[in-house]
Scaffold this motif. Structure first.
Motif, mmCIF file in Angstrom:
data_model
loop_
_atom_site.group_PDB
_atom_site.id
_atom_site.type_symbol
_atom_site.label_atom_id
_atom_site.label_comp_id
_atom_site.label_asym_id
_atom_site.label_seq_id
_atom_site.Cartn_x
_atom_site.Cartn_y
_atom_site.Cartn_z
ATOM 1 N N MET A 196 0.825 -1.204 0.000
ATOM 2 C CA MET A 196 0.000 0.000 0.000
ATOM 3 C C MET A 196 0.863 1.260 0.000
ATOM 4 S SD MET A 196 -3.214 0.742 -0.197
ATOM 5 C CE MET A 196 -4.136 -0.635 0.491
ATOM 6 N N THR A 197 1.918 1.278 0.809
ATOM 7 C CA THR A 197 2.793 2.447 0.841
ATOM 8 C C THR A 197 3.477 2.644 -0.507
ATOM 9 O OG1 THR A 197 3.160 2.264 3.225
ATOM 10 C CG2 THR A 197 4.812 3.467 1.968
ATOM 11 N N THR A 198 3.923 1.541 -1.118
ATOM 12 C CA THR A 198 4.516 1.634 -2.452
ATOM 13 C C THR A 198 3.525 2.223 -3.442
ATOM 14 O OG1 THR A 198 5.975 -0.250 -2.051
ATOM 15 C CG2 THR A 198 5.535 0.316 -4.348
ATOM 16 N N HIS A 199 2.280 1.786 -3.384
ATOM 17 C CA HIS A 199 1.281 2.259 -4.340
ATOM 18 C C HIS A 199 0.871 3.705 -4.086
ATOM 19 C CE1 HIS A 199 -0.155 -1.826 -6.135
ATOM 20 N NE2 HIS A 199 1.154 -1.672 -6.156
ATOM 21 N N VAL A 200 0.969 4.172 -2.841
ATOM 22 C CA VAL A 200 0.780 5.605 -2.595
ATOM 23 C C VAL A 200 1.832 6.393 -3.368
ATOM 24 C CG1 VAL A 200 0.995 7.432 -0.857
ATOM 25 C CG2 VAL A 200 -0.393 5.414 -0.374
ATOM 26 N N GLY A 201 3.094 5.947 -3.290
ATOM 27 C CA GLY A 201 4.163 6.631 -4.011
ATOM 28 C C GLY A 201 4.005 6.559 -5.514
ATOM 29 N N LEU A 202 3.663 5.387 -6.033
ATOM 30 C CA LEU A 202 3.498 5.229 -7.482
ATOM 31 C C LEU A 202 2.322 6.057 -7.997
ATOM 32 C CD1 LEU A 202 4.114 1.390 -7.902
ATOM 33 C CD2 LEU A 202 5.711 3.260 -8.395
ATOM 34 N N THR A 203 1.243 6.108 -7.227
ATOM 35 C CA THR A 203 0.078 6.892 -7.629
ATOM 36 C C THR A 203 0.391 8.378 -7.604
ATOM 37 O OG1 THR A 203 -1.431 5.177 -6.833
ATOM 38 C CG2 THR A 203 -2.341 7.396 -7.080
ATOM 39 N N ALA A 204 1.103 8.826 -6.574
ATOM 40 C CA ALA A 204 1.504 10.232 -6.511
ATOM 41 C C ALA A 204 2.304 10.608 -7.747
ATOM 42 C CB ALA A 204 2.321 10.481 -5.243
ATOM 43 N N ARG A 205 3.268 9.768 -8.117
ATOM 44 C CA ARG A 205 4.099 10.044 -9.295
ATOM 45 C C ARG A 205 3.272 10.044 -10.576
ATOM 46 N NH1 ARG A 205 5.647 6.769 -13.108
ATOM 47 N NH2 ARG A 205 7.339 7.446 -14.502
ATOM 48 N N ALA A 206 2.479 9.005 -10.776
ATOM 49 C CA ALA A 206 1.766 8.838 -12.043
ATOM 50 C C ALA A 206 0.709 9.910 -12.264
ATOM 51 C CB ALA A 206 1.120 7.450 -12.100
ATOM 52 N N GLY A 247 11.773 1.808 3.749
ATOM 53 C CA GLY A 247 12.843 1.979 2.774
ATOM 54 C C GLY A 247 12.652 1.165 1.510
ATOM 55 N N GLN A 248 12.069 -0.025 1.630
ATOM 56 C CA GLN A 248 11.852 -0.851 0.441
ATOM 57 C C GLN A 248 10.863 -0.185 -0.510
ATOM 58 O OE1 GLN A 248 10.772 -4.912 1.282
ATOM 59 N NE2 GLN A 248 10.388 -5.412 -0.861
ATOM 60 N N PHE A 277 11.035 4.852 -15.840
ATOM 61 C CA PHE A 277 9.917 5.381 -16.620
ATOM 62 C C PHE A 277 9.846 6.907 -16.625
ATOM 63 C CE2 PHE A 277 8.734 0.995 -15.993
ATOM 64 C CZ PHE A 277 8.157 0.652 -17.208
ATOM 65 N N GLY A 278 10.785 7.573 -15.970
ATOM 66 C CA GLY A 278 10.894 9.012 -16.105
ATOM 67 C C GLY A 278 10.367 9.814 -14.936
ATOM 68 N N GLY A 279 10.712 11.072 -14.938
ATOM 69 C CA GLY A 279 10.330 12.014 -13.902
ATOM 70 C C GLY A 279 10.081 13.372 -14.530
ATOM 71 N N PRO A 280 10.372 14.442 -13.802
ATOM 72 C CA PRO A 280 10.992 14.427 -12.478
ATOM 73 C C PRO A 280 10.006 14.068 -11.379
ATOM 74 C CG PRO A 280 10.553 16.678 -13.163
ATOM 75 C CD PRO A 280 10.203 15.810 -14.331
ATOM 76 N N PHE A 281 10.516 13.363 -10.372
ATOM 77 C CA PHE A 281 9.725 13.012 -9.200
ATOM 78 C C PHE A 281 10.693 12.665 -8.087
ATOM 79 C CE2 PHE A 281 7.313 10.069 -6.464
ATOM 80 C CZ PHE A 281 6.201 10.863 -6.208
ATOM 81 N N GLU A 282 10.428 13.174 -6.899
ATOM 82 C CA GLU A 282 11.301 12.924 -5.756
ATOM 83 C C GLU A 282 10.584 12.044 -4.743
ATOM 84 O OE1 GLU A 282 13.010 16.429 -4.031
ATOM 85 O OE2 GLU A 282 13.073 17.466 -5.961
ATOM 86 N N VAL A 283 11.322 11.101 -4.172
ATOM 87 C CA VAL A 283 10.785 10.259 -3.106
ATOM 88 C C VAL A 283 11.785 10.258 -1.963
ATOM 89 C CG1 VAL A 283 11.663 8.207 -4.327
ATOM 90 C CG2 VAL A 283 10.018 7.941 -2.460
ATOM 91 N N ASP A 284 11.308 10.627 -0.780
ATOM 92 C CA ASP A 284 12.177 10.774 0.381
ATOM 93 C C ASP A 284 11.571 10.078 1.593
ATOM 94 O OD1 ASP A 284 14.227 12.579 -0.744
ATOM 95 O OD2 ASP A 284 12.558 13.991 -0.893
ATOM 96 N N LEU A 285 12.451 9.677 2.504
ATOM 97 C CA LEU A 285 12.024 9.133 3.789
ATOM 98 C C LEU A 285 11.979 10.256 4.818
ATOM 99 C CD1 LEU A 285 14.194 5.877 3.961
ATOM 100 C CD2 LEU A 285 11.823 6.094 3.193
ATOM 101 N N THR A 286 11.086 10.128 5.792
ATOM 102 C CA THR A 286 11.024 11.103 6.873
ATOM 103 C C THR A 286 10.740 10.403 8.194
ATOM 104 O OG1 THR A 286 9.930 13.090 7.726
ATOM 105 C CG2 THR A 286 8.559 11.561 6.467
#
Length: 202
Positions: A26-36, A49-50, A62-71
């Motif tokens: 689910m966390t991965t898909h939040v990130g992928l959805t935000a990007r897409a 981290g994974q 597949f391209g950007g720009p898009f940033e993904v960071d840990l907090t």
């Protein structure tokens, strides 16, 4: 949104909470959805981290720009955000009632932080948010809520985004699957079938 044709102030997504062993997908898909769907960046918890690595890998290929960071300080991001904070919750105001004002303020240069919860969200997040927004006011996936909100914010323009520095791209097809090098001029045709790199599918 990174496409200049529809560019405005920054749109970022913050994932609140991550339960290791339960929330990876689910966390991965939040990130992928935000990007897409047009966001410029996503913050995810530092114990995910994974998920961060997966989203970063997709962006590289597949391209950007898009940033993904840990907090490790998600609430500090909310407190210090200079712009609108939109908390997506089934208990919030109906998205169709508030999207117009949020969109207008974004187009006028006010950045947007979209907060997406995981486990129970503490009440201080509701108080810190400028908007508590509900998609349907019914139980649903946070990924679905994020997708609907971003599409309404951008009014579908995010679907026409150009992706920079991509290594691969998907060829739209009526039938079959095909992934080609990004610089390829190949286009799909109705009924055509091609090979797909299984590593390219999320």
């Amino acid at each position: 949104m990174h496409d200049d044709a529809a560019a405005g102030a920054e749109v970022a997504v913050l994932r609140l909470g991550h339960r290791p062993g339960r929330d990876e997908r689910m966390t991965t898909h939040v990130g992928l959805t935000a990007r897409a769907l047009g966001a410029d960046r996503v913050w995810i918890p530092d114990n995910a981290g994974q998920s961060r690595d997966t989203v970063a890998d997709i962006t590289d290929r597949f391209g950007g720009p898009f940033e993904v960071d840990l907090t490790d300080s998600p609430k500090a991001i909310i407190r210090n955000w200079e712009g609108q904070v939109v908390h997506l919750t089934m208990y919030g105001e109906r998205v169709q009632d508030v999207e117009g004002e949020i969109r207008e303020r974004h187009r006028d240069g006010e950045s947007v932080l979209v907060v997406v919860g995981s486990e129970k969200v503490s009440f201080d997040v509701y108080e810190e948010a400028d908007w508590n927004v509900g998609v349907t006011n019914q139980p649903h996936s946070e990924v679905a809520g994020l997708a609907v909100f971003l599409d309404r914010l951008f009014e579908g323009d995010e679907l026409e985004s150009d992706w920079e520095d991509a290594e691969q791209r998907v060829v739209p097809m009526a039938t079959g699957k095909r992934v080609v090098p990004a610089e390829s001029e190949e286009d799909g045709g109705a009924g055509s079938v091609g090979d797909v790199d299984p590593e390219s599918e999320s």
